[in-house]
Scaffold this motif. Structure first.
Motif, PDB file in Angstrom:
ATOM      1  N   LEU A   1      26.536  38.500  40.360  1.00  0.00           N
ATOM      2  CA  LEU A   1      27.589  37.844  39.587  1.00  0.00           C
ATOM      3  C   LEU A   1      28.912  38.481  40.000  1.00  0.00           C
ATOM      4  CD1 LEU A   1      28.495  35.942  37.302  1.00  0.00           C
ATOM      5  CD2 LEU A   1      28.088  37.822  35.701  1.00  0.00           C
ATOM      6  N   ILE A   2      29.749  37.725  40.728  1.00  0.00           N
ATOM      7  CA  ILE A   2      30.957  38.336  41.291  1.00  0.00           C
ATOM      8  C   ILE A   2      32.238  37.832  40.627  1.00  0.00           C
ATOM      9  CG2 ILE A   2      29.822  38.637  43.516  1.00  0.00           C
ATOM     10  CD1 ILE A   2      31.655  36.369  44.576  1.00  0.00           C
ATOM     11  N   GLY A   3      32.120  36.994  39.610  1.00  0.00           N
ATOM     12  CA  GLY A   3      33.328  36.534  38.937  1.00  0.00           C
ATOM     13  C   GLY A   3      33.019  35.388  37.997  1.00  0.00           C
TER      14      GLY A   3
ATOM     15  N   ASN B   1      39.277  40.550  38.675  1.00  0.00           N
ATOM     16  CA  ASN B   1      40.192  40.297  39.774  1.00  0.00           C
ATOM     17  C   ASN B   1      40.552  38.811  39.822  1.00  0.00           C
ATOM     18  OD1 ASN B   1      40.156  42.989  40.617  1.00  0.00           O
ATOM     19  ND2 ASN B   1      38.352  42.657  41.909  1.00  0.00           N
ATOM     20  N   PHE B   2      41.453  38.460  40.714  1.00  0.00           N
ATOM     21  CA  PHE B   2      41.833  37.057  40.865  1.00  0.00           C
ATOM     22  C   PHE B   2      40.791  36.261  41.633  1.00  0.00           C
ATOM     23  CE2 PHE B   2      45.950  39.044  40.037  1.00  0.00           C
ATOM     24  CZ  PHE B   2      46.442  38.195  39.054  1.00  0.00           C
ATOM     25  N   GLY B   3      39.940  36.938  42.377  1.00  0.00           N
ATOM     26  CA  GLY B   3      38.878  36.267  43.119  1.00  0.00           C
ATOM     27  C   GLY B   3      37.721  37.210  43.349  1.00  0.00           C
TER      28      GLY B   3
END
Length: 344
Positions: free
Chosen positions: A130-132, A38-40
């Motif tokens: 870990l989300i991005g 995703n973008f964020g």
């Protein structure tokens, strides 16, 4: 017809491959992989806080990366990156929540997947999601084999539970928790000592460590202390924490002390790992300077009420002997850190 971006040296598919690699591995760990790509990165603040405060940290691994490239060993530095961020959050009393990474290299290849495996394992050890992240291929900035890494992490703490300097009291006991070795500090000096001044190699077996490659010992990843620290924070058993990173004892311990306090530390109260004696020997470094530069076998120092110090030790040493009373907080006369014992 070749893609013009590829003709400039950038593989347009590499980012997708990395994103899918992370998604697949997070899914295998039963983690939420929906954020990746995703973008964020999204994260929902946990319930149960009256006045939640978010604490942020970012860090890298420094020139330890050059040793990773030298030995073509990439699976540990990701752990280091997570550790340097997460341990700083713990030092302010925050429970780590999530992590993002930034990787830059001249060429995205198998080494990046190895680094990412380390990051994911580090997140598991640090009990963070870990989300991005971002992986950048920049051929004119980095050589194909070179890379850099940075991490960004956020923790949460009740405002009244933030570890502030004024929490630390005269008479508090100082408890040190073992490091795993050098962690991620002082590696410009480490590389000078072993690979310039003495011309050793990654694969050298020193007489002091005949069964281990020098490079593997130096790349031992930074210890992550979430498992040890969070239960003590939840029980409100800690007045202050110092994460012993660059600057060693002299720079980091004062960061948790009020102006009128000093840390009185007996350096004979624990035994550092052999690597510290080896560094001191081959670098011809004074012992006091070692404490100015390295963690000397102690990765975290806790200030706790003297009345419960034995309880804290019991908790920390329940599974293994990893913590020691190394000193106490006293009225400051001159220096904020006073070491005694040995040849100090």
């Amino acid at each position: 017809m070749a893609n013009p971006y590829e003709e400039a040296g950038v593989n347009v598919n590499s980012g997708y491959e990395v994103s899918n690699f992370v998604k697949q591995n997070l899914a295998m760990q039963h983690a939420n992989a929906n954020n990746i790509g995703n973008f964020g990165g999204m994260y929902e603040i946990p319930e149960g806080y009256e006045h939640p405060v978010l604490i942020s940290s970012n860090d890298g691994v420094g020139t330890k990366l050059l040793l990773s490239v030298q030995g073509k060993k990439y699976d540990t530095v990701g752990i280091d990156c997570v550790a340097m961020c997460v341990n700083d959050l713990l030092a302010q009393g925050a429970k780590p929540q999530y992590f993002l990474d930034y990787l830059a290299t001249g060429k995205v290849d198998s080494k990046i997947k190895q680094v990412l495996k380390g990051i994911m394992f580090g997140c598991e050890l640090g009990q963070v999601d870990l989300i991005g992240g971002e992986t950048a291929e920049m051929p004119d900035v980095y050589a194909n084999n070179d890379y850099d890494i940075a991490g960004f992490s956020v923790g949460i703490v009740e405002k009244s539970d933030i570890l502030r300097k004024e929490n630390v009291q005269i008479g508090d006991k100082l408890i040190g928790i073992k490091s795993s070795g050098l962690h991620s500090n002082g590696f410009s000096l480490i590389r000078k000592i072993f690979f310039k001044d003495h011309d050793f190699s990654f694969d050298t077996h020193l007489p002091e460590m005949p069964d281990q490659k020098l490079g593997n010992v130096l790349l031992e990843p930074t210890r992550i202390y979430t498992k040890q620290i969070v239960p003590l924070l939840e029980q409100k058993m800690i007045h202050g924490i110092a994460h012993i990173t660059g600057g060693g004892f002299y720079e980091n311990i004062p960061r948790m002390l009020p102006e009128n306090a000093a840390a009185m530390i007996d350096i004979n109260s624990w035994k550092p790992q052999a690597i510290f004696d080896i560094v001191q020997k081959y670098g011809d470094i004074q012992l006091d300077d070692m404490f100015h530069i390295f963690n000397m076998g102690i990765g975290m120092v806790l200030a706790v009420d003297s009345n419960i110090s034995s309880d804290v030790l019991r908790e920390l040493n329940r599974a293994e002997k990893q913590a020691f009373i190394i000193g106490e907080v006293s009225e400051r006369e001159t220096d904020s850190v006073v070491l005694s014992g040995g040849s100090i």
